[in-house]
Design an enzyme around this catalytic site. Structure first.
Site, PDB file in Angstrom:
ATOM      1  N   GLU A 320     -40.653  50.288  44.267  1.00  0.00           N
ATOM      2  CA  GLU A 320     -41.840  49.421  44.180  1.00  0.00           C
ATOM      3  C   GLU A 320     -42.960  50.124  43.413  1.00  0.00           C
ATOM      4  O   GLU A 320     -43.640  49.515  42.596  1.00  0.00           O
ATOM      5  CB  GLU A 320     -42.339  49.042  45.581  1.00  0.00           C
ATOM      6  CG  GLU A 320     -41.437  48.071  46.329  1.00  0.00           C
ATOM      7  CD  GLU A 320     -41.296  46.733  45.623  1.00  0.00           C
ATOM      8  OE1 GLU A 320     -42.287  46.190  45.136  1.00  0.00           O
ATOM      9  OE2 GLU A 320     -40.153  46.228  45.549  1.00  0.00           O
ATOM     10  N   TRP A 323     -42.549  49.764  39.845  1.00  0.00           N
ATOM     11  CA  TRP A 323     -42.977  48.498  39.210  1.00  0.00           C
ATOM     12  C   TRP A 323     -44.330  48.678  38.523  1.00  0.00           C
ATOM     13  O   TRP A 323     -44.623  48.078  37.496  1.00  0.00           O
ATOM     14  CB  TRP A 323     -43.115  47.372  40.252  1.00  0.00           C
ATOM     15  CG  TRP A 323     -41.847  46.619  40.495  1.00  0.00           C
ATOM     16  CD1 TRP A 323     -40.985  46.766  41.538  1.00  0.00           C
ATOM     17  CD2 TRP A 323     -41.303  45.553  39.682  1.00  0.00           C
ATOM     18  NE1 TRP A 323     -39.948  45.874  41.415  1.00  0.00           N
ATOM     19  CE2 TRP A 323     -40.119  45.118  40.300  1.00  0.00           C
ATOM     20  CE3 TRP A 323     -41.719  44.936  38.489  1.00  0.00           C
ATOM     21  CZ2 TRP A 323     -39.335  44.092  39.766  1.00  0.00           C
ATOM     22  CZ3 TRP A 323     -40.931  43.906  37.958  1.00  0.00           C
ATOM     23  CH2 TRP A 323     -39.746  43.503  38.595  1.00  0.00           C
ATOM     24  N   TRP A 352     -50.766  21.973  31.768  1.00  0.00           N
ATOM     25  CA  TRP A 352     -51.276  22.236  33.111  1.00  0.00           C
ATOM     26  C   TRP A 352     -52.174  21.105  33.567  1.00  0.00           C
ATOM     27  O   TRP A 352     -52.744  20.386  32.752  1.00  0.00           O
ATOM     28  CB  TRP A 352     -52.064  23.553  33.132  1.00  0.00           C
ATOM     29  CG  TRP A 352     -51.274  24.728  32.642  1.00  0.00           C
ATOM     30  CD1 TRP A 352     -51.429  25.377  31.457  1.00  0.00           C
ATOM     31  CD2 TRP A 352     -50.187  25.374  33.315  1.00  0.00           C
ATOM     32  NE1 TRP A 352     -50.504  26.404  31.352  1.00  0.00           N
ATOM     33  CE2 TRP A 352     -49.727  26.419  32.481  1.00  0.00           C
ATOM     34  CE3 TRP A 352     -49.553  25.190  34.539  1.00  0.00           C
ATOM     35  CZ2 TRP A 352     -48.683  27.271  32.813  1.00  0.00           C
ATOM     36  CZ3 TRP A 352     -48.512  26.032  34.888  1.00  0.00           C
ATOM     37  CH2 TRP A 352     -48.075  27.055  34.027  1.00  0.00           C
ATOM     38  N   ASN A 387     -48.181  41.518  49.490  1.00  0.00           N
ATOM     39  CA  ASN A 387     -47.401  41.189  48.304  1.00  0.00           C
ATOM     40  C   ASN A 387     -46.628  39.869  48.426  1.00  0.00           C
ATOM     41  O   ASN A 387     -46.611  39.061  47.499  1.00  0.00           O
ATOM     42  CB  ASN A 387     -46.428  42.322  47.979  1.00  0.00           C
ATOM     43  CG  ASN A 387     -45.624  42.028  46.735  1.00  0.00           C
ATOM     44  OD1 ASN A 387     -46.188  41.833  45.660  1.00  0.00           O
ATOM     45  ND2 ASN A 387     -44.309  41.955  46.878  1.00  0.00           N
ATOM     46  N   TRP A 405     -51.779  29.321  35.469  1.00  0.00           N
ATOM     47  CA  TRP A 405     -51.685  30.583  36.210  1.00  0.00           C
ATOM     48  C   TRP A 405     -52.806  31.547  35.871  1.00  0.00           C
ATOM     49  O   TRP A 405     -53.196  32.387  36.671  1.00  0.00           O
ATOM     50  CB  TRP A 405     -50.330  31.245  35.923  1.00  0.00           C
ATOM     51  CG  TRP A 405     -50.108  31.501  34.456  1.00  0.00           C
ATOM     52  CD1 TRP A 405     -49.700  30.592  33.523  1.00  0.00           C
ATOM     53  CD2 TRP A 405     -50.336  32.719  33.743  1.00  0.00           C
ATOM     54  NE1 TRP A 405     -49.658  31.176  32.272  1.00  0.00           N
ATOM     55  CE2 TRP A 405     -50.034  32.485  32.381  1.00  0.00           C
ATOM     56  CE3 TRP A 405     -50.739  33.996  34.121  1.00  0.00           C
ATOM     57  CZ2 TRP A 405     -50.139  33.460  31.392  1.00  0.00           C
ATOM     58  CZ3 TRP A 405     -50.857  34.975  33.132  1.00  0.00           C
ATOM     59  CH2 TRP A 405     -50.563  34.695  31.780  1.00  0.00           C
ATOM     60  N   TRP A 428     -48.444  37.707  38.260  1.00  0.00           N
ATOM     61  CA  TRP A 428     -48.651  36.278  37.959  1.00  0.00           C
ATOM     62  C   TRP A 428     -47.578  35.771  36.996  1.00  0.00           C
ATOM     63  O   TRP A 428     -47.069  34.667  37.146  1.00  0.00           O
ATOM     64  CB  TRP A 428     -50.067  36.051  37.398  1.00  0.00           C
ATOM     65  CG  TRP A 428     -51.037  35.907  38.535  1.00  0.00           C
ATOM     66  CD1 TRP A 428     -51.777  36.905  39.101  1.00  0.00           C
ATOM     67  CD2 TRP A 428     -51.292  34.727  39.297  1.00  0.00           C
ATOM     68  NE1 TRP A 428     -52.490  36.407  40.161  1.00  0.00           N
ATOM     69  CE2 TRP A 428     -52.223  35.076  40.297  1.00  0.00           C
ATOM     70  CE3 TRP A 428     -50.844  33.409  39.232  1.00  0.00           C
ATOM     71  CZ2 TRP A 428     -52.691  34.147  41.232  1.00  0.00           C
ATOM     72  CZ3 TRP A 428     -51.324  32.481  40.157  1.00  0.00           C
ATOM     73  CH2 TRP A 428     -52.235  32.852  41.144  1.00  0.00           C
TER      74      TRP A 428
HETATM   75  P1  FAD Z   1     -46.640  48.971  48.901  1.00  0.00           P
HETATM   76  O1  FAD Z   1     -45.626  47.939  49.215  1.00  0.00           O
HETATM   77  O2  FAD Z   1     -46.827  50.060  49.878  1.00  0.00           O
HETATM   78  O3  FAD Z   1     -46.234  49.593  47.483  1.00  0.00           O
HETATM   79  C1  FAD Z   1     -46.734  50.851  47.049  1.00  0.00           C
HETATM   80  C2  FAD Z   1     -47.354  50.743  45.682  1.00  0.00           C
HETATM   81  O4  FAD Z   1     -46.387  50.332  44.726  1.00  0.00           O
HETATM   82  C3  FAD Z   1     -48.452  49.728  45.580  1.00  0.00           C
HETATM   83  O5  FAD Z   1     -49.680  50.259  46.045  1.00  0.00           O
HETATM   84  C4  FAD Z   1     -48.467  49.418  44.092  1.00  0.00           C
HETATM   85  O6  FAD Z   1     -49.174  50.386  43.369  1.00  0.00           O
HETATM   86  C5  FAD Z   1     -46.993  49.519  43.728  1.00  0.00           C
HETATM   87  N1  FAD Z   1     -46.392  48.188  43.763  1.00  0.00           N
HETATM   88  C6  FAD Z   1     -45.740  47.609  44.803  1.00  0.00           C
HETATM   89  N2  FAD Z   1     -45.288  46.397  44.438  1.00  0.00           N
HETATM   90  C7  FAD Z   1     -45.669  46.210  43.167  1.00  0.00           C
HETATM   91  C8  FAD Z   1     -45.500  45.147  42.240  1.00  0.00           C
HETATM   92  N3  FAD Z   1     -44.840  44.038  42.526  1.00  0.00           N
HETATM   93  N4  FAD Z   1     -46.033  45.292  41.019  1.00  0.00           N
HETATM   94  C9  FAD Z   1     -46.707  46.412  40.667  1.00  0.00           C
HETATM   95  N5  FAD Z   1     -46.890  47.441  41.505  1.00  0.00           N
HETATM   96  C10 FAD Z   1     -46.381  47.340  42.733  1.00  0.00           C
HETATM   97  N6  FAD Z   1     -50.802  45.257  42.565  1.00  0.00           N
HETATM   98  C11 FAD Z   1     -51.888  45.947  42.200  1.00  0.00           C
HETATM   99  O7  FAD Z   1     -51.944  47.153  42.418  1.00  0.00           O
HETATM  100  N7  FAD Z   1     -52.948  45.328  41.605  1.00  0.00           N
HETATM  101  C12 FAD Z   1     -52.959  43.978  41.349  1.00  0.00           C
HETATM  102  O8  FAD Z   1     -53.935  43.464  40.803  1.00  0.00           O
HETATM  103  C13 FAD Z   1     -51.819  43.229  41.747  1.00  0.00           C
HETATM  104  N8  FAD Z   1     -51.782  41.878  41.578  1.00  0.00           N
HETATM  105  C14 FAD Z   1     -50.659  41.176  41.939  1.00  0.00           C
HETATM  106  C15 FAD Z   1     -50.611  39.791  41.713  1.00  0.00           C
HETATM  107  C16 FAD Z   1     -49.481  39.050  42.061  1.00  0.00           C
HETATM  108  C17 FAD Z   1     -49.445  37.564  41.798  1.00  0.00           C
HETATM  109  C18 FAD Z   1     -48.379  39.710  42.651  1.00  0.00           C
HETATM  110  C19 FAD Z   1     -47.157  38.932  43.040  1.00  0.00           C
HETATM  111  C20 FAD Z   1     -48.416  41.066  42.881  1.00  0.00           C
HETATM  112  C21 FAD Z   1     -49.545  41.823  42.539  1.00  0.00           C
HETATM  113  N9  FAD Z   1     -49.614  43.224  42.768  1.00  0.00           N
HETATM  114  C22 FAD Z   1     -50.727  43.922  42.373  1.00  0.00           C
HETATM  115  C23 FAD Z   1     -48.461  43.965  43.310  1.00  0.00           C
HETATM  116  C24 FAD Z   1     -48.431  44.136  44.839  1.00  0.00           C
HETATM  117  O9  FAD Z   1     -48.672  42.917  45.473  1.00  0.00           O
HETATM  118  C25 FAD Z   1     -49.426  45.168  45.367  1.00  0.00           C
HETATM  119  O10 FAD Z   1     -49.337  46.351  44.610  1.00  0.00           O
HETATM  120  C26 FAD Z   1     -49.167  45.511  46.823  1.00  0.00           C
HETATM  121  O11 FAD Z   1     -49.241  44.355  47.620  1.00  0.00           O
HETATM  122  C27 FAD Z   1     -50.172  46.532  47.311  1.00  0.00           C
HETATM  123  O12 FAD Z   1     -50.003  46.824  48.665  1.00  0.00           O
HETATM  124  P2  FAD Z   1     -49.454  48.234  49.149  1.00  0.00           P
HETATM  125  O13 FAD Z   1     -50.212  49.326  48.502  1.00  0.00           O
HETATM  126  O14 FAD Z   1     -49.427  48.210  50.639  1.00  0.00           O
HETATM  127  O15 FAD Z   1     -47.991  48.201  48.549  1.00  0.00           O
END
Ligand code: FAD
Length: 518
Positions: A320, A323, A352, A387, A405, A428
């Site tokens: 993750e 990503w 849209w 997420n 979007w 997005w």
């Molecule tokens: P954890 O699940 O603990 O993951 C650890 C770290 O991995 C996160 O802090 C993040 O840096 C990275 N990560 C995890 N999942 C993703 C992912 N799908 N994409 C990219 N990085 C990821 N993340 C952001 O940091 N900033 C945003 O502006 C952002 N916008 C999002 C918008 C949408 C529509 C979606 C679907 C996802 C978005 N994310 C974003 C990704 C993800 O939702 C968040 O990083 C995550 O929820 C943060 O919570 P956590 O630190 O507890 O994540």
């Protein structure tokens, strides 16, 4: 050429002159989205340069209200940054290194202001980490050349990703546009170059006489949050309690997560009612934590040094965090996504629906779909959304409401404490099926099923929607459809603004027509 190529060319062009340039009275570190002392590449390099030359290291951060506006930075994120700067200033002061924070109104003033600052202090070398957004890469390319013209040197480093964007290519030399093969290559690359996960030490203490030489810089306070981004007193209180700032907090959050939760991450991460994720995203975005440290700490909890083996929770978590690297790689290689264009150009023609009342209902968490509304109220209340819920509300906006979007992408940036262009745009793009390696357009989340599956007890919904606190059983997922209509109505909870089946069909046909598959 792409902006990254311009910067690389500028660095190559000025390489010989930079190498020859003698260090004058000081070396400057320019902080941006890397607000930490430990494991910060540019800071370490700057410190080494200063140490070798026996001159002080001085640091600068430039606040620009216009820059915050241009990046749609959420007030909660600006506030987090300003609080972090106070902590960073103290940490650096303990090493006799000053952090000078200055406000300039317009962002185009930043480069000149930095040159002025360098001249004021007789500094010859500036160090900074790279930011991958188009404007920043272009600015840095110009700065590198401008510095050379002024007889100064600017060094810019890759730091924010574990593997620098551009380092991985497919067998045929192309850039990856699909996550899974990119991830395999990312893992193999880190295994082959394990030093990529090594940490950079904090800077060395400034020489004993440095404190006097640059004493004036220690006296200046960190400015207040710019007026255009200031929080109300009530919000500030709530956010400060929820989101302590600074790198010490970042590391302890990471350590706690790796100690207590990472082992079950795989099974629990999709359930928003459980605090099963790391919640370090705000720190990765502000740079109070580096991705290297995050991955290394997780890896060191595993029985193996391999990133894709051993404990399922650790493996999944690392993938993750990867990503985040992936989406930065996408931004660097397809910079047009910074210009409001979908990654997949063929998705530019979807018609849209600009239904203002639907958009308002979505923003306010009043769509009548409890899972969607709970999530939207969560982001408004705490500047963060789980997420799974980000995917659900994004799919709901783009597909059920057929709203562009980009309006949702913008709303997220304006509200998230972890708002990050690349990850947000990627998320997005995935959910609206217009991005890199997206959800296929015909896969449309059913918000009711998502709710039953990922919030089975309804605890997440009840937490964020006070009108539904007393709704019990399955009705929590769909109060008007499952026998709690009177209760919901009385409490003022709205009826669903669309019928999912109908809106699903509408979305399918609009997408098909838009991309010419009809
Ligand atoms: P954890 O699940 O603990 O993951 C650890 C770290 O991995 C996160 O802090 C993040 O840096 C990275 N990560 C995890 N999942 C993703 C992912 N799908 N994409 C990219 N990085 C990821 N993340 C952001 O940091 N900033 C945003 O502006 C952002 N916008 C999002 C918008 C949408 C529509 C979606 C679907 C996802 C978005 N994310 C974003 C990704 C993800 O939702 C968040 O990083 C995550 O929820 C943060 O919570 P956590 O630190 O507890 O994540």
């Amino acid at each position: 050429p792409r902006p990254i190529e311009r910067l690389t060319a500028a660095l190559e062009e000025t390489h010989a002159a930079r190498k020859k340039l003698k260090v004058k009275d000081a070396v400057v570190m320019w902080f941006k989205m890397d607000l930490r002392t430990t494991d910060n590449r540019a800071l370490w390099e700057a410190s080494e340069k200063a140490r070798e030359a026996g001159v002080p290291l001085i640091c600068i951060y430039v606040v620009s209200p216009q820059d915050f506006e241009a990046h749609l930075t959420a007030p909660v994120r600006v506030d987090f940054t300003m609080r972090t700067l106070r902590i960073l200033k103290e940490d650096l002061a303990a090493l006799d290194i000053p952090l000078y924070v200055e406000t300039v109104e317009k962002r185009k003033e930043i480069p000149d202001r930095i040159v002025e600052f360098m001249n004021e202090w007789g500094a010859s070398h500036l160090f900074a980490n790279m930011e991958y957004e188009v404007d920043e890469l272009r600015r840095e390319a110009k700065m590198v050349k401008m510095f050379a013209d002024h007889g100064l040197a600017m060094e810019v480093f890759h730091d924010t990703c574990v593997v620098s964007p551009g380092a991985l290519t497919t067998g045929s030399g192309k850039q990856y546009a699909v996550y899974t093969p990119w991830y395999r290559s990312w893992v193999a690359h880190v295994h082959a170059n394990p030093e990529l996960l090594d940490t950079f030490d904090p800077p060395s203490k400034n020489p004993p006489d440095a404190r006097d030489k640059v004493a004036a810089l220690f006296d200046r306070d960190i400015p207040d949050v710019p007026e255009n981004k200031r929080l109300s007193e009530e919000d500030a209180k709530r956010f400060h309690a929820l989101w302590p700032a600074g790198e010490h907090e970042a590391v302890s959050r990471l350590d706690r997560f790796c100690e207590e939760k990472i082992g079950q991450y795989n099974e629990r991460r999709n359930f928003p009612a459980q605090a099963a994720t790391s919640s370090i995203s705000a720190h990765l975005a502000a740079g109070t934590l580096s991705a290297r440290t995050a991955i290394r700490t997780a890896r060191d909890k595993n029985k193996t040094k391999k990133l894709d083996a051993g404990n399922e929770g650790i493996k999944t978590w690392i993938s993750e965090v990867a990503w985040r690297d992936f989406y930065k790689h996408v931004l660097v290689n397809w910079p047009y996504i910074c210009m409001n264009k979908p990654f997949k150009p063929e998705y530019s023609n979807i018609e849209w629906s600009y239904n203002a009342s639907h958009f308002t209902a979505w923003c306010e968490g009043r769509t009548g779909f409890p899972m969607v509304d709970a999530a939207m109220r969560q982001i408004r209340s705490i500047g963060y959304m789980h997420n799974r819920c980000r995917m659900v509300v994004a799919s709901f906006l783009a597909k059920d409401l057929l709203i562009d979007w980009r309006m949702g992408e913008r709303f997220f940036m304006e509200h998230l404490i972890d708002g990050d262009f690349a990850s947000n745009n990627g998320g997005w793009g995935f959910s609206a099926s217009v991005g890199v390696d997206p959800q296929p357009y015909f896969r449309i989340f059913n918000p009711l099923l998502q709710s039953e599956k990922f919030d089975p007890s309804g605890d997440y919904i009840r937490k964020w929607i006070p009108e539904l606190t007393n709704v019990t059983g399955k009705a929590i997922h769909d109060p008007y459809g499952r026998g709690a209509a009177a209760q919901a109505k009385k409490a003022g909870y709205p009826e669903p603004i669309v019928d999912h089946k109908e809106s699903r069909n509408r979305a399918l046909s609009a997408y098909k027509v838009g991309i010419g598959r009809d």
